[in-house]
Enzyme design. Structure first.
Site, PDB file in Angstrom:
ATOM      1  N   GLY A 100      62.135  30.037  28.981  1.00  0.00           N
ATOM      2  CA  GLY A 100      62.618  28.676  28.760  1.00  0.00           C
ATOM      3  C   GLY A 100      63.720  28.237  29.700  1.00  0.00           C
ATOM      4  O   GLY A 100      63.631  27.194  30.343  1.00  0.00           O
ATOM      5  N   ASP A 106      21.451  55.140  36.943  1.00  0.00           N
ATOM      6  CA  ASP A 106      21.980  54.478  35.751  1.00  0.00           C
ATOM      7  C   ASP A 106      23.109  55.256  35.093  1.00  0.00           C
ATOM      8  O   ASP A 106      23.763  54.742  34.178  1.00  0.00           O
ATOM      9  CB  ASP A 106      20.869  54.221  34.722  1.00  0.00           C
ATOM     10  CG  ASP A 106      20.309  52.812  34.868  1.00  0.00           C
ATOM     11  OD1 ASP A 106      20.748  52.110  35.795  1.00  0.00           O
ATOM     12  OD2 ASP A 106      19.457  52.425  34.059  1.00  0.00           O
ATOM     13  N   ASP A 128      64.380  29.891  20.635  1.00  0.00           N
ATOM     14  CA  ASP A 128      63.924  30.229  21.982  1.00  0.00           C
ATOM     15  C   ASP A 128      62.445  29.880  22.187  1.00  0.00           C
ATOM     16  O   ASP A 128      61.980  29.741  23.309  1.00  0.00           O
ATOM     17  CB  ASP A 128      64.142  31.726  22.254  1.00  0.00           C
ATOM     18  CG  ASP A 128      63.777  32.058  23.684  1.00  0.00           C
ATOM     19  OD1 ASP A 128      64.444  31.511  24.583  1.00  0.00           O
ATOM     20  OD2 ASP A 128      62.818  32.806  23.907  1.00  0.00           O
TER      21      ASP A 128
HETATM   22  S1  SF4 Z   1      19.402  46.574  36.011  1.00  0.00           S
HETATM   23 FE1  SF4 Z   1      19.355  47.979  34.262  1.00  0.00          FE
HETATM   24  S2  SF4 Z   1      17.992  49.623  34.873  1.00  0.00           S
HETATM   25 FE2  SF4 Z   1      18.526  48.513  36.716  1.00  0.00          FE
HETATM   26  S3  SF4 Z   1      20.294  49.616  37.526  1.00  0.00           S
HETATM   27 FE3  SF4 Z   1      21.112  47.990  36.240  1.00  0.00          FE
HETATM   28  S4  SF4 Z   1      21.381  48.912  34.271  1.00  0.00           S
HETATM   29 FE4  SF4 Z   1      20.033  50.260  35.406  1.00  0.00          FE
END
Ligand code: SF4
Length: 521
Positions: A422, A36, A287
């Protein structure tokens, strides 16, 4: 389950990260699986921040699920405190983290850290990024400013004579579309009015700053998607009124100036008289005549989409043919605005629906997010970006606000730029067979390979387009070819629809003109 290739917003914990990363002296401990940490790149690459976001991830892996993930969280929180010594700690879980139900708030409190710990519970499977930012900001404001709240029912003391009014600027975050420059623009506007900025938050604020939000006389809500909830709480708790007008566009900025002047009890006439904006004259100059009636499709977050529709219609003379948002929480704002332009509101986070709508409406310009830029490129329609989500080029090095009077200048240039100029548009309609400036060529000021030529035929047939295959007679096809290319797709589609509705199997020149007369009524 929903099949999704592109999403307009990230999960809510990314919204929480945007709040934390914009602030100083705050640290976020996020219960999240290994991997993550990808979210760091949003800040270090797209926004080009020079340091990592202040986020510690527990990064649990499959093996950890058999053990004590709660202990893992506690260790990570304690280590984060020891290492970063923040003034306040925010704790929460990402989507997968929330499934293991470890209660980050309770676990962090059990550590008895000598600083406030704020827990955010973000329902990752129902809500998205902007909601996550709004909820996080609200929880921080409640937790940090709450202790200095007056007793319920206490009225605000009058400001002493000669003391300038003070307001807070609420809503800007890390990774916000032009937030950096909007703050500068609006702060300078407020300074001209003689109004002091007490705190700008979350961007640039520390927990100590959040704690003194209640000292201001009123709040300026720059981005309702992020600050609306906190501003309502501050109004209930501290009796601070907040602004309702978002200053994007010349008229909106003028109304905003009048609104804040009223809240601050100051005279706005000098500021309004000296307002330096070129948009009104540029769009009135000869313009810009060819811009009149250009058919524009608008999509983005609700605040930017509603503001864009007003500028497009009232300040540039475009015709709004479609208006929508991906922010479901702000559907009402879009529905109300759509009524003003007599269009059907489009509230969806499915980019395929947006694509089908653009293909159906055949606009001459799309104003949207980076998704609409891809859609418009595929359909060969010019496009400008007005709202997040955005790519790295929309975090520019130069000063480029959207708000205030300078923002209006930026908007004029940005929106007109992708359109054919234009004279060239005129010449292309007259001399279709020029070897270089030929029919359907990309605008020459954009250079070769900038975008694909404008789509003529029904490239992406929307579901409700012509449903019976109609045939074009050769002379009718030639006649169609006389129509300037940027409206030809629309003419083709209308004629085919007309033929279908009237049981015409072969389109002749007469059909073409009957259809034209029919839709012109
Ligand atoms: S769904 Fe949520 S927890 Fe899973 S990888 Fe994506 S951001 Fe991370």
């Amino acid at each position: 389950m929903q099949l999704t290739v592109w999403t307009y917003e990230g999960p809510p914990h990314v919204g929480a990260m945007r709040v934390v990363t914009g602030m100083e002296g705050l640290h976020y401990v996020l219960h999240a699986p290994q991997g993550d940490t990808y979210a760091d790149l949003l800040f270090t690459m797209i926004e080009r921040r020079d340091r990592r976001p202040p986020v510690t991830y527990t990064t649990f892996s499959a093996r950890d699920l058999g053990g004590d993930t709660a202990e893992l969280f506690k260790t990570a929180a304690q280590n984060a405190y020891d290492r970063f010594k923040p003034q306040t700690m925010l704790v929460g879980a990402s989507c997968t983290g929330s499934l293991i139900q470890d209660d980050p708030g309770g676990l962090a409190r059990a550590l008895h850290l000598p600083i406030p710990v704020v827990a955010v519970d973000l329902p990752a499977y129902q809500r998205k990024e902007n909601w996550g930012a709004a909820e996080t900001f609200y929880q921080l404001v409640r937790a940090l400013a709450g202790p200095s709240a007056p007793a319920p029912g206490t009225s605000r003391p009058e400001r002493a004579a000669g003391v300038p009014a003070r307001c807070n600027l609420l809503g800007p975050t890390a990774l916000g579309f032009r937030h950096r420059d909007d703050i500068v623009e609006i702060t300078s506007l407020l300074t001209k009015l003689g109004i002091d900025v007490n705190v700008t938050a979350p961007m640039g604020a520390s927990p100590a700053d959040i704690a003194r939000l209640g000292e201001a006389d009123f709040n300026v809500v720059l981005y309702p998607e992020i600050a609306g909830q906190a501003a309502s709480w501050l109004q209930r708790t501290f009796g601070q009124p907040f602004t309702k007008i978002v200053p994007i566009g010349v008229s909106a900025t003028r109304e905003f100036v009048a609104e804040v002047a009223k809240l601050a009890g100051v005279d706005a006439s000098a500021t309004l008289a000296s307002a330096c904006t070129r948009l009104p004259w540029y769009s009135r100059s000869v313009d810009s005549t060819y811009l009149t009636g250009k058919r524009v499709f608008i999509f983005g977050d609700a605040t930017h989409a509603v503001a864009a529709a007003r500028i497009a219609s009232d300040e540039l003379g475009f015709k709004v043919v479609g208006l929508g948002t991906y922010s479901r929480e702000f559907g009402r704002e879009i529905r109300d605005a759509a009524k003003r332009y007599d269009v059907e509101p489009l509230i969806t986070d499915d980019y395929l629906e947006v694509e089908a709508k653009v293909a159906e409406l055949q606009p001459e310009l799309v104003l949207g997010t980076q998704m609409e830029r891809h859609i418009a490129k595929r359909l060969g329609v010019p496009c400008a970006v007005i709202s997040a989500p955005v790519h790295v080029q929309d975090f520019p090095a130069r000063y480029a606000p959207q708000m205030g009077f300078e923002g209006a200048n930026v908007i004029f240039d940005t929106w007109v730029h992708p359109l054919m100029m234009g004279l060239e548009e005129h010449l292309l309609a007259m001399f279709k067979d020029d070897f270089e400036f030929k029919d359907g060529a990309v605008p020459s000021h954009l250079g070769a390979g900038h975008s694909t030529p404008v789509a003529d035929g029904p490239v992406q047939a929307p579901p409700n387009a012509s449903n019976i295959a109609v045939v074009w007679a050769v002379d009718a096809e030639k006649e169609l070819y006389k129509i300037p290319f940027f409206v030809r797709g629309k003419a083709r589609r209308n004629t085919e629809r007309f033929a279908n509705e009237n049981g015409v199997a072969t389109i002749t020149i007469e059909t073409l003109y009957y259809a034209k007369a029919h839709y012109a009524r």
